[in-house]
Design an enzyme around this catalytic site. Structure first.
Site, PDB file in Angstrom:
ATOM      1  N   HIS A 203      -4.814  -1.480  -5.608  1.00  0.00           N
ATOM      2  CA  HIS A 203      -3.977  -0.388  -6.111  1.00  0.00           C
ATOM      3  C   HIS A 203      -4.887   0.768  -6.505  1.00  0.00           C
ATOM      4  CE1 HIS A 203      -0.484  -3.343  -7.225  1.00  0.00           C
ATOM      5  NE2 HIS A 203      -0.812  -3.363  -5.953  1.00  0.00           N
TER       6      HIS A 203
ATOM      7  N   ASP B 187       0.809  -1.226   0.000  1.00  0.00           N
ATOM      8  CA  ASP B 187       0.000   0.000   0.000  1.00  0.00           C
ATOM      9  C   ASP B 187       0.839   1.271   0.000  1.00  0.00           C
ATOM     10  OD1 ASP B 187      -2.247  -1.628   0.091  1.00  0.00           O
ATOM     11  OD2 ASP B 187      -2.260  -1.659   2.272  1.00  0.00           O
TER      12      ASP B 187
END
Ligand code: GDP
Ligand code: IMO
Ligand code: MG
Length: 425
Positions: free
Chosen positions: A41, A13
């Site tokens: 994403h 992340d």
């Protein structure tokens, strides 16, 4: 034109999606080289806000070919959902290809992930429950089904029969219900109708691209600290998010990487279990979570937050052979009076570690050594060049670069496509 791997340099992340969306504006090909729909994403651009799980983050550029590579595990149901969402937002999917060698995540893999996590009890890994571990386990055990199998129905049927012989026993041992082969086969035939034309030998496409000197981006999932071999085992994913694996998972020669960009947040976050030395269980951690919107893009879980970890970045930089860093979320640190950077770990013996990563049991016992840096009052979100950043922010970034031993190539000061710049135009 270079072949560039974009990899996560922390616990996942880091903002890989937004960096790839930015760079894909110039890229001919983007390939996801590992992982599955455990990825989230996030990309924000003229098509809105999208959390991509399997579709490569180059999909928004109409001239980019987007490949789901051989190193990935693909859940066809989840891919179809994602494709439908993108299509509804007006995104063209003509350039989306799936490598015939990519493994398939089956419904029983999700079930097994769930049951295995339950069986682990207090020792659970905190997986995304997307079936990733069981799918890679089947790949290694040679009982996996591949996306290309969908193109060969007789072969597929035999492979499914073979797999179910052990899978159904496993399900029963773990307290689940066995799965019906015929029903599963019918589902697979529906996937064949919907996805069959996209399943190709993507290596041929890549080979042509490489020979034509095309600009190729290899998109990593997760980050070094959750790498199957080099992460905080067993609190890792079941594939290798590191750059060395990128050419293999994509279908390129080992020496083809020209650049490796490590994506790193200006602070640290992690979702899931395992040691996380710089974690802040106080109001500073809460502030990072709130201002940074630190909730999982796939599972919505609150992310664990902490100060920037210089030991982890040094490790990640060396292991990946990084040529540049892309630092994201600098704006989240706006307005802090002071910031801390971890420059070493102290072991219970008093020994200080800076250049290696202690093994998991040891990592639980380290005490981070911090240095304090002045914060900045100015809003960083408006900066579009290195010189426009607040002076204290530049000093902070320079320290990160120094600890990594890698120059900063990109800085991101907000989630939108234009809120990012290359340090050397
Ligand atoms: P990935 O999995 O590495 O692609 O990262 P995620 O998408 O899971 O998490 C990154 C989060 O940070 C997303 O919500 C992005 O929209 C957001 N983001 C990315 N870069 C920036 C930035 O520079 N500033 C801010 N405020 N948010 C960012
Ligand atoms: P992106 O690509 C953050 C974590 C899970 C768990 C461990 C294993 O968006 O950075 P898995 O489901 O892979 O078996 O879970 O890895 N994890 C992620 N954490 N971002 C991700 O993906 C992740 N994918 C898996 O929380 O700790
Ligand atoms: Mg993510």
């Amino acid at each position: 034109m270079p072949v560039t791997a974009i990899v996560g340099a922390q616990w996942g992340d880091e903002g890989k999606g937004r960096i790839i969306d930015f760079l894909a504006q110039q890229a001919d090909v983007v390939i996801r080289f590992q992982g599955g729909d455990n990825a989230g994403h996030t990309v924000i651009n003229e098509y809105g806000k999208h959390a991509l799980h399997l579709v490569p983050s180059g999909i928004f550029n109409p001239t980019t070919q987007n490949i789901i590579g051989a190193g990935c595990v693909v859940n066809p149901a989840s891919l179809l959902d994602e494709m439908a969402r993108l299509q509804a937002a007006g995104v063209a999917l003509d350039s989306l290809w799936i490598c015939h060698r990519a493994q398939m995540v089956m419904p029983y893999h999700r079930l097994l992930d769930e049951l295995e996590e339950k069986a682990r009890g207090k020792d659970s890994i905190g997986t995304t429950k997307r079936g990733i571990g069981p799918a890679y386990a089947d790949k290694a055990a040679r009982s996996g089904l591949r996306m290309g199998d969908l193109l060969h129905p007789d072969w597929l049927e035999a492979r499914l029969d073979n797999a179910l012989r052990t899978i159904n026993r496993k399900l029963q041992i773990l307290g689940g219900e066995p799965m019906d082969g015929q029903e599963l086969y019918a589902r697979l035939m529906a996937y064949r109708r919907k996805l069959g034309h996209r399943i190709v030998d993507t290596m041929a496409l890549l080979r042509r691209a490489l020979e034509a000197d095309a600009d190729i981006l290899l998109e990593g999932q997760l980050g070094v600290m959750r790498d199957l071999d080099w992460g905080i085992y067993p609190y890792v994913t079941s594939s290798n998010p590191t750059a060395a694996f990128a050419p293999s998972g994509a279908g390129l020669p080992a020496g083809s990487l020209d650049r490796v960009i490590g994506v790193v947040k200006a602070y640290s976050t992690a979702v899931g279990e395992g040691p996380f030395p710089t974690e802040l269980l106080d109001e500073t951690g809460d502030r990072l979570r709130e201002v940074g919107g630190e909730f999982g893009a796939t599972t919505g879980r609150p992310r664990r937050c902490g100060w920037f970890d210089g030991v982890a970045i040094r490790y990640a930089a060396w292991l990946n052979g990084m040529t540049g860093l892309a630092v994201t979320k600098l704006d989240v640190l706006d307005g802090f009076d002071e910031l801390k950077i971890c420059t070493g770990y102290r072991l219970p013996t008093g020994e200080v570690i800076t250049d290696v990563m202690p093994d998991t049991p040891q990592l639980y016992e380290v005490t981070p050594i911090y240095e304090t840096w002045p914060g900045w009052r100015r809003d960083a979100t408006a900066a579009r060049s290195w010189d426009e950043l607040p002076r204290a922010a530049r000093a902070y970034l320079n320290r990160i670069s120094e600890l990594a031993g890698v120059p900063i190539a990109y800085v991101s000061v907000g989630p939108e496509r234009e809120q990012m710049f290359a340090t050397v135009p």
